[in-house]
Motif scaffolding. Structure first.
Motif, short mmCIF file in Angstrom:
data_model
loop_
_atom_site.label_atom_id
_atom_site.label_comp_id
_atom_site.label_asym_id
_atom_site.label_seq_id
_atom_site.Cartn_x
_atom_site.Cartn_y
_atom_site.Cartn_z
N PHE A 111 -36.57 36.71 14.98
CA PHE A 111 -37.04 37.09 13.65
C PHE A 111 -36.37 38.38 13.18
CE2 PHE A 111 -41.08 34.49 14.19
CZ PHE A 111 -40.69 33.57 13.23
N ILE A 112 -36.15 39.32 14.08
CA ILE A 112 -35.46 40.55 13.73
C ILE A 112 -34.01 40.23 13.32
CG2 ILE A 112 -34.54 42.74 14.65
CD1 ILE A 112 -37.50 42.85 14.03
N ILE A 113 -33.35 39.37 14.08
CA ILE A 113 -31.97 39.00 13.77
C ILE A 113 -31.90 38.28 12.42
CG2 ILE A 113 -30.01 37.57 14.50
CD1 ILE A 113 -30.41 40.14 16.12
N MET A 116 -32.45 40.83 9.61
CA MET A 116 -31.27 41.67 9.41
C MET A 116 -30.13 40.89 8.76
SD MET A 116 -32.19 44.64 10.20
CE MET A 116 -30.63 45.47 10.12
N THR A 117 -30.01 39.61 9.09
CA THR A 117 -28.99 38.77 8.46
C THR A 117 -29.25 38.62 6.97
OG1 THR A 117 -28.71 37.54 10.53
CG2 THR A 117 -27.92 36.48 8.52
N ILE A 118 -30.48 38.44 6.60
CA ILE A 118 -30.84 38.32 5.18
C ILE A 118 -30.56 39.63 4.45
CG2 ILE A 118 -32.79 38.05 3.59
CD1 ILE A 118 -33.90 35.97 5.63
N VAL A 119 -30.95 40.76 5.05
CA VAL A 119 -30.71 42.06 4.43
C VAL A 119 -29.21 42.31 4.26
CG1 VAL A 119 -30.90 44.57 4.82
CG2 VAL A 119 -32.88 43.09 5.18
N LEU A 120 -28.42 42.00 5.28
CA LEU A 120 -26.99 42.19 5.21
C LEU A 120 -26.35 41.29 4.15
CD1 LEU A 120 -24.52 43.61 6.38
CD2 LEU A 120 -24.37 41.77 8.06
N SER A 121 -26.82 40.04 4.07
CA SER A 121 -26.29 39.12 3.06
C SER A 121 -26.59 39.60 1.65
CB SER A 121 -26.88 37.72 3.26
OG SER A 121 -26.53 37.21 4.52
N VAL A 122 -27.79 40.06 1.42
CA VAL A 122 -28.16 40.58 0.10
C VAL A 122 -27.32 41.81 -0.23
CG1 VAL A 122 -30.03 41.73 -1.16
CG2 VAL A 122 -30.48 39.62 0.09
N PHE A 123 -27.11 42.67 0.75
CA PHE A 123 -26.27 43.85 0.55
C PHE A 123 -24.84 43.45 0.18
CE2 PHE A 123 -23.42 47.15 2.32
CZ PHE A 123 -23.82 48.22 1.55
N LEU A 124 -24.30 42.46 0.89
CA LEU A 124 -22.95 42.00 0.58
C LEU A 124 -22.86 41.41 -0.82
CD1 LEU A 124 -21.85 40.34 3.94
CD2 LEU A 124 -20.84 42.34 2.86
#
Length: 158
Positions: A111-113, A116-124
């Motif tokens: 769930f943490i991974i 973090m993947t969703i947060v990183l994708s939104v940031f990108l």
């Protein structure tokens, strides 16, 4: 009663029954030291016992014990091994609680991974791609499909 208090309830009833104290006296003794919320549960159990119901039936009406624990207690009442079956029911609740804790702890890392993947994708999509989009368009070459899709997605979402 929550699962933790159900477990301690069964453990205490087992100890008192093993000591030779009757079921009714055990319930009265436990209700003396229970919280206000649990006292009402004990009173319901005792009331059902006074009405001539079995202990397992009283538990099913007064609490939210799972069907396996109730079946173990019913079997113990019917075969005269209530004390032994109460401890089996308590151990079953304990094992189920440990299993749930193991599942939760095993799912924590994925769930943490994923988060973090969703947060990183939104940031990108909202920060990085809008800044490098002019750079890609200045190349005047055909970009790969994946890059075009990401640029389109970034533009569309903004």
């Amino acid at each position: 009663m929550n699962k933790k208090s159900q477990q301690s309830f069964l453990k205490r009833i087992h100890i008192l029954l093993k000591a030779g104290i009757s079921l009714e006296e055990s319930l009265y003794a436990l209700s003396d030291f229970a919280s206000k919320k649990d006292k009402k549960v004990y009173e319901k159990i005792i009331t059902h016992l006074h009405q001539g119901n079995f202990f397992s039936t009283s538990l099913s009406h007064a609490t939210s014990f799972d069907s396996l624990s109730l079946a173990l207690i019913t079997a113990g009442e019917q075969c005269g091994m209530l004390c032994e079956n109460i401890i089996y029911a308590e151990q079953t609740l304990l094992k189920r609680q440990k299993l749930i804790q193991s599942i939760v702890s095993a799912l924590f890392y994925p769930f943490i991974i994923a988060g973090m993947t969703i947060v990183l994708s939104v940031f990108l999509l909202f920060v990085i791609f809008p800044k490098i989009k002019p750079l890609f368009s200045s190349f005047n070459i055909a970009l790969p499909l994946s890059t075009r899709v990401l640029i389109f997605l970034s533009t569309f979402l903004q």
